[in-house]
Design a protein around this motif. Sequence first.
Motif, PDB file in Angstrom:
ATOM      1  N   SER A   1       0.781  -1.146  -0.010  1.00 59.64           N
ATOM      2  CA  SER A   1       0.169  -0.029  -0.013  1.00 59.64           C
ATOM      3  C   SER A   1       0.851   1.320  -0.002  1.00 59.64           C
ATOM      4  CB  SER A   1      -1.017   0.010   1.267  1.00 59.64           C
ATOM      5  OG  SER A   1      -1.910  -0.993   0.936  1.00 59.64           O
ATOM      6  N   SER A   2       2.134   1.203   0.535  1.00 55.35           N
ATOM      7  CA  SER A   2       2.978   2.300   0.414  1.00 55.35           C
ATOM      8  C   SER A   2       3.290   3.236  -0.783  1.00 55.35           C
ATOM      9  CB  SER A   2       4.341   1.832   1.195  1.00 55.35           C
ATOM     10  OG  SER A   2       4.908   0.935   0.302  1.00 55.35           O
ATOM     11  N   VAL A   3       2.886   2.199  -2.147  1.00 57.51           N
ATOM     12  CA  VAL A   3       3.167   2.984  -3.419  1.00 57.51           C
ATOM     13  C   VAL A   3       1.923   3.908  -3.511  1.00 57.51           C
ATOM     14  CG1 VAL A   3       4.149   0.886  -4.213  1.00 57.51           C
ATOM     15  CG2 VAL A   3       1.740   1.129  -4.567  1.00 57.51           C
ATOM     16  N   PHE A   4       1.010   4.023  -2.803  1.00 57.27           N
ATOM     17  CA  PHE A   4      -0.279   4.791  -2.719  1.00 57.27           C
ATOM     18  C   PHE A   4      -0.114   6.206  -2.019  1.00 57.27           C
ATOM     19  CE2 PHE A   4      -1.952   0.641  -4.231  1.00 57.27           C
ATOM     20  CZ  PHE A   4      -1.982   0.906  -5.315  1.00 57.27           C
ATOM     21  N   TYR A   5       1.005   6.559  -1.108  1.00 56.60           N
ATOM     22  CA  TYR A   5       1.271   7.190   0.007  1.00 56.60           C
ATOM     23  C   TYR A   5       2.415   8.066  -0.225  1.00 56.60           C
ATOM     24  CZ  TYR A   5      -2.151   4.610   2.659  1.00 56.60           C
ATOM     25  OH  TYR A   5      -3.335   4.118   3.252  1.00 56.60           O
ATOM     26  N   ASP A   6       2.323   9.193   0.295  1.00 58.01           N
ATOM     27  CA  ASP A   6       3.629  10.125   0.172  1.00 58.01           C
ATOM     28  C   ASP A   6       4.393  10.420   1.359  1.00 58.01           C
ATOM     29  OD1 ASP A   6       4.312  11.512  -2.083  1.00 58.01           O
ATOM     30  OD2 ASP A   6       3.011  13.517  -1.961  1.00 58.01           O
ATOM     31  N   SER A   7       3.975   9.365   2.284  1.00 65.00           N
ATOM     32  CA  SER A   7       4.414   9.230   3.713  1.00 65.00           C
ATOM     33  C   SER A   7       4.742   7.945   3.889  1.00 65.00           C
ATOM     34  CB  SER A   7       3.689   9.953   4.780  1.00 65.00           C
ATOM     35  OG  SER A   7       2.452   9.180   4.826  1.00 65.00           O
ATOM     36  N   ASP A   8       5.256   7.453   5.225  1.00 62.86           N
ATOM     37  CA  ASP A   8       5.205   5.958   5.467  1.00 62.86           C
ATOM     38  C   ASP A   8       3.887   5.433   6.369  1.00 62.86           C
ATOM     39  OD1 ASP A   8       5.323   7.579   8.023  1.00 62.86           O
ATOM     40  OD2 ASP A   8       7.215   6.751   8.642  1.00 62.86           O
ATOM     41  N   ALA A   9       2.860   6.375   6.097  1.00 58.07           N
ATOM     42  CA  ALA A   9       1.679   5.896   6.645  1.00 58.07           C
ATOM     43  C   ALA A   9       1.310   4.513   6.300  1.00 58.07           C
ATOM     44  CB  ALA A   9       0.607   6.804   6.224  1.00 58.07           C
ATOM     45  N   GLY A  10       1.392   4.140   5.076  1.00 63.16           N
ATOM     46  CA  GLY A  10       0.912   2.806   4.686  1.00 63.16           C
ATOM     47  C   GLY A  10       2.112   1.614   4.555  1.00 63.16           C
ATOM     48  N   ASP A  11       3.246   1.857   5.200  1.00 65.69           N
ATOM     49  CA  ASP A  11       4.235   0.891   5.052  1.00 65.69           C
ATOM     50  C   ASP A  11       4.193  -0.431   5.354  1.00 65.69           C
ATOM     51  OD1 ASP A  11       5.645   3.152   3.891  1.00 65.69           O
ATOM     52  OD2 ASP A  11       7.049   3.500   5.765  1.00 65.69           O
ATOM     53  N   HIS A  12       3.339  -0.515   6.373  1.00 64.07           N
ATOM     54  CA  HIS A  12       3.029  -2.035   7.037  1.00 64.07           C
ATOM     55  C   HIS A  12       1.587  -2.570   6.447  1.00 64.07           C
ATOM     56  CE1 HIS A  12       0.806   0.794   9.212  1.00 64.07           C
ATOM     57  NE2 HIS A  12      -0.063   0.049   9.588  1.00 64.07           N
ATOM     58  N   LEU A  13       0.996  -1.897   5.435  1.00 69.69           N
ATOM     59  CA  LEU A  13      -0.099  -2.599   4.864  1.00 69.69           C
ATOM     60  C   LEU A  13       0.011  -3.040   3.380  1.00 69.69           C
ATOM     61  CD1 LEU A  13      -2.269   0.685   5.898  1.00 69.69           C
ATOM     62  CD2 LEU A  13      -2.158  -1.581   7.019  1.00 69.69           C
ATOM     63  N   VAL A  14      -0.651  -4.041   3.130  1.00 65.93           N
ATOM     64  CA  VAL A  14      -0.615  -4.720   1.830  1.00 65.93           C
ATOM     65  C   VAL A  14      -2.064  -4.843   1.189  1.00 65.93           C
ATOM     66  CG1 VAL A  14       1.646  -5.719   2.129  1.00 65.93           C
ATOM     67  CG2 VAL A  14      -0.360  -7.034   2.349  1.00 65.93           C
ATOM     68  N   ARG A  15      -2.207  -4.805  -0.027  1.00 64.69           N
ATOM     69  CA  ARG A  15      -3.437  -5.258  -0.595  1.00 64.69           C
ATOM     70  C   ARG A  15      -3.714  -6.394  -1.198  1.00 64.69           C
ATOM     71  NH1 ARG A  15      -5.700  -0.018  -3.328  1.00 64.69           N
ATOM     72  NH2 ARG A  15      -5.937  -1.569  -5.141  1.00 64.69           N
ATOM     73  N   PHE A  16      -4.529  -7.464  -1.072  1.00 57.31           N
ATOM     74  CA  PHE A  16      -4.938  -8.569  -1.873  1.00 57.31           C
ATOM     75  C   PHE A  16      -5.942  -8.455  -2.645  1.00 57.31           C
ATOM     76  CE2 PHE A  16      -2.322 -10.135   2.105  1.00 57.31           C
ATOM     77  CZ  PHE A  16      -1.486 -11.110   1.060  1.00 57.31           C
ATOM     78  N   ALA A  17      -5.912  -8.725  -3.744  1.00 58.44           N
ATOM     79  CA  ALA A  17      -7.165  -8.792  -4.526  1.00 58.44           C
ATOM     80  C   ALA A  17      -8.047 -10.124  -4.552  1.00 58.44           C
ATOM     81  CB  ALA A  17      -6.641  -8.832  -6.026  1.00 58.44           C
ATOM     82  N   PHE A  18      -9.314  -9.978  -4.287  1.00 57.55           N
ATOM     83  CA  PHE A  18     -10.379 -11.051  -4.233  1.00 57.55           C
ATOM     84  C   PHE A  18     -11.143 -11.310  -5.485  1.00 57.55           C
ATOM     85  CE2 PHE A  18     -12.259  -7.395  -1.984  1.00 57.55           C
ATOM     86  CZ  PHE A  18     -13.476  -7.390  -2.713  1.00 57.55           C
ATOM     87  N   CYS A  19     -10.713 -10.644  -6.627  1.00 53.56           N
ATOM     88  CA  CYS A  19     -11.536 -10.773  -7.820  1.00 53.56           C
ATOM     89  C   CYS A  19     -10.944 -12.017  -8.669  1.00 53.56           C
ATOM     90  CB  CYS A  19     -11.638  -9.441  -8.802  1.00 53.56           C
ATOM     91  SG  CYS A  19     -10.037  -8.637  -8.809  1.00 53.56           S
ATOM     92  N   LYS A  20     -10.991 -12.945  -7.986  1.00 54.25           N
ATOM     93  CA  LYS A  20     -10.389 -14.449  -8.374  1.00 54.25           C
ATOM     94  C   LYS A  20     -11.362 -15.578  -8.291  1.00 54.25           C
ATOM     95  CE  LYS A  20      -6.292 -12.574  -8.785  1.00 54.25           C
ATOM     96  NZ  LYS A  20      -5.643 -12.098 -10.054  1.00 54.25           N
ATOM     97  N   ARG A  21     -11.301 -16.471  -8.981  1.00 58.64           N
ATOM     98  CA  ARG A  21     -12.019 -17.601  -8.784  1.00 58.64           C
ATOM     99  C   ARG A  21     -12.180 -17.981  -7.230  1.00 58.64           C
ATOM    100  NH1 ARG A  21      -9.187 -19.139 -12.936  1.00 58.64           N
ATOM    101  NH2 ARG A  21      -8.550 -20.888 -12.057  1.00 58.64           N
TER     102      ARG A  21
END
Length: 105
Positions: free
Chosen positions: A70-90
Amino acid sequence: AIATALHSIPDGIAAQLELQRDLLCDGLTELGFDVVRPQATYFATVDVARDGVDFCRELPERAGVVAIPSSVFYDSDAGDHLVRFAFCKRPEVLHQALTRLKELR
């Protein structure tokens, strides 16, 4: 036009995505992850309690699963410990991903 198109999404698709969301979010929660259950996106945000970029870089080799830091979407270190998993899968793909992630915990 966009609002009209959004209202024309078949109910079956929305219901299926909700099931897939719940499958992934519930599974990640059972594995001990702190999960943010989304209301209107294809991604579940997870607190991995460490650097998200490092976690995501290691994940394919360690578990054969990918996530987006998630840090790629922030200008700060606010999301450094967050990640995104996609659920649009079978559902079977989500089950397999959860089984693989279980080996990391």
